[in-house]
Design a protein around this motif. Structure first.
Motif, PDB file in Angstrom:
ATOM      1  N   GLN A 220       0.827  -1.206   0.000  1.00 31.27           N
ATOM      2  CA  GLN A 220       0.000   0.000   0.000  1.00 31.27           C
ATOM      3  C   GLN A 220       0.863   1.259   0.000  1.00 31.27           C
ATOM      4  O   GLN A 220       0.563   2.231  -0.708  1.00 31.27           O
ATOM      5  CB  GLN A 220      -0.931  -0.003   1.215  1.00 31.27           C
ATOM      6  CG  GLN A 220      -2.053  -1.012   1.155  1.00 31.27           C
ATOM      7  CD  GLN A 220      -2.984  -0.908   2.351  1.00 31.27           C
ATOM      8  OE1 GLN A 220      -3.047   0.122   3.021  1.00 31.27           O
ATOM      9  NE2 GLN A 220      -3.727  -1.974   2.627  1.00 31.27           N
ATOM     10  N   MET A 221       1.921   1.254   0.782  1.00 30.01           N
ATOM     11  CA  MET A 221       2.791   2.424   0.847  1.00 30.01           C
ATOM     12  C   MET A 221       3.516   2.665  -0.481  1.00 30.01           C
ATOM     13  O   MET A 221       3.748   3.810  -0.871  1.00 30.01           O
ATOM     14  CB  MET A 221       3.800   2.249   1.983  1.00 30.01           C
ATOM     15  CG  MET A 221       3.178   2.317   3.371  1.00 30.01           C
ATOM     16  SD  MET A 221       4.337   1.904   4.709  1.00 30.01           S
ATOM     17  CE  MET A 221       5.511   3.254   4.585  1.00 30.01           C
ATOM     18  N   ALA A 222       3.838   1.588  -1.170  1.00 33.50           N
ATOM     19  CA  ALA A 222       4.514   1.725  -2.462  1.00 33.50           C
ATOM     20  C   ALA A 222       3.588   2.294  -3.526  1.00 33.50           C
ATOM     21  O   ALA A 222       4.027   3.004  -4.437  1.00 33.50           O
ATOM     22  CB  ALA A 222       5.058   0.369  -2.906  1.00 33.50           C
ATOM     23  N   LYS A 223       2.297   2.002  -3.398  1.00 30.82           N
ATOM     24  CA  LYS A 223       1.327   2.424  -4.406  1.00 30.82           C
ATOM     25  C   LYS A 223       0.668   3.764  -4.093  1.00 30.82           C
ATOM     26  O   LYS A 223       0.106   4.400  -4.989  1.00 30.82           O
ATOM     27  CB  LYS A 223       0.235   1.354  -4.556  1.00 30.82           C
ATOM     28  CG  LYS A 223       0.742   0.042  -5.131  1.00 30.82           C
ATOM     29  CD  LYS A 223      -0.368  -0.987  -5.179  1.00 30.82           C
ATOM     30  CE  LYS A 223       0.104  -2.308  -5.772  1.00 30.82           C
ATOM     31  NZ  LYS A 223      -0.962  -3.335  -5.769  1.00 30.82           N
ATOM     32  N   ASP A 224       0.704   4.173  -2.827  1.00 35.38           N
ATOM     33  CA  ASP A 224      -0.020   5.383  -2.423  1.00 35.38           C
ATOM     34  C   ASP A 224       0.813   6.156  -1.414  1.00 35.38           C
ATOM     35  O   ASP A 224       1.064   5.684  -0.303  1.00 35.38           O
ATOM     36  CB  ASP A 224      -1.380   4.989  -1.818  1.00 35.38           C
ATOM     37  CG  ASP A 224      -2.265   6.189  -1.524  1.00 35.38           C
ATOM     38  OD1 ASP A 224      -1.763   7.334  -1.528  1.00 35.38           O
ATOM     39  OD2 ASP A 224      -3.468   5.984  -1.265  1.00 35.38           O
TER      40      ASP A 224
END
Length: 294
Positions: A220-224
């Protein structure tokens, strides 16, 4: 303390029912007798006990989302009432405010479990009020006053023929706010309270679910860029490593397991309460059965 003394006296003089069956049945009987709800009167600051249960049941039909959902299942409209507000505690003293709402379950096949859960819900809000009162007294004594707010309530997350998942929340406001979530998931058909360990063959589920959640956090952190979690390699704060064996959870209407973390537990405050739905394929090999999780 002058501000809350009258409320404290009222609180100590009111007997909290230990058996809620009569209270709930009284509320249902009164609701049946009134085909049209009466115009809602302004509620007093303190509403508690059996009379309040009936009044809140009738008066809240058109104002509470939980009641609106529940009314579709009332016996004289469809099936059965499963959750009602049986107790409400309100305090409005300027900078000190509390709004505590207590649920009660009715209609479980296991009367002992039903009574135990209902008494637990009352005890939770009683303890919350007593802590609120203590914190206000401390503020008055040591700081000459301040701002303090506390809210509690509930939401029916899942209601199927087999399962009932109910969430209870506690929000404390002192400068910033914190939120604590509690959940109960009940097998309505068999009258059983489902715990997280009871779903699995052994304790290996802790490591399996934790590994998935850690993967999901990083993904999630990588995408957002707006997503942030406390990771194990964080040098400034203790990061998430694994869930507790009794980590708060609930089961959805689609029979999926959802694991929950309180505000600030695994992420910054702006992320709020964080939940992760666990894919069944990830945990299927360690499930006791596919009765609840599919």
């Amino acid at each position: 303390m002058k501000k809350l003394k009258p409320l404290k006296q009222d609180y100590e003089n009111i007997e909290i029912p230990t058996e809620l069956e009569e209270v709930v049945q009284s509320a249902i009987r009164q609701a049946k007798q009134k085909h049209q709800p009466k115009k809602r009167r302004r509620a007093p600051q303190w509403v508690i006990g059996a009379a309040a249960a009936a009044a809140l049941f009738v008066g809240s039909i058109n104002v509470s989302p939980t009641f609106a959902q529940t009314m579709a299942n009332v016996p004289f409209l469809g099936s059965i009432v499963e959750v009602i507000t049986v107790q409400q505690i309100k305090v409005d003293q300027g900078t000190y405010q509390a709004d505590l709402n207590t649920p009660a379950l009715e209609g479980l096949n296991n009367p002992e479990l039903q009574t135990a859960l209902n008494e637990k819900y009352i005890a939770e809000n009683k303890a919350l009020y007593e802590q609120f009162e203590k914190d206000v007294a401390d503020m008055e004594q040591w700081a000459g006053g301040g701002h303090l707010g506390v809210d509690s309530g509930y939401e029916v997350l899942t209601e199927t023929d087999q399962l009932l998942s109910i969430a209870r929340y506690e929000v404390n406001i002192v400068g910033s706010s914190s939120t604590v979530m509690k959940y109960d998931t009940v097998d309505k058909e068999n009258g059983l309270l489902i715990t997280l360990p009871s779903l699995f063959k052994d304790e290996s589920y802790v490591a399996i679910i934790s590994a998935y959640i850690l993967y999901e956090m990083k993904d999630q952190m990588a995408k957002d860029d707006m997503k942030a979690y406390f990771l194990p390699d964080d040098e400034f704060i203790e990061g998430f490593e694994q869930i507790r064996p009794d980590q708060p959870f609930y089961i959805t209407a689609q029979n999926k397991l959802v694991v929950s973390f309180d505000k600030y537990e695994v992420a910054p405050g702006y992320m709020g309460v964080v939940t992760f739905e666990i894919p069944t394929d990830v945990i299927k090999d360690v499930l006791v059965s596919d009765l609840y999780i599919k």
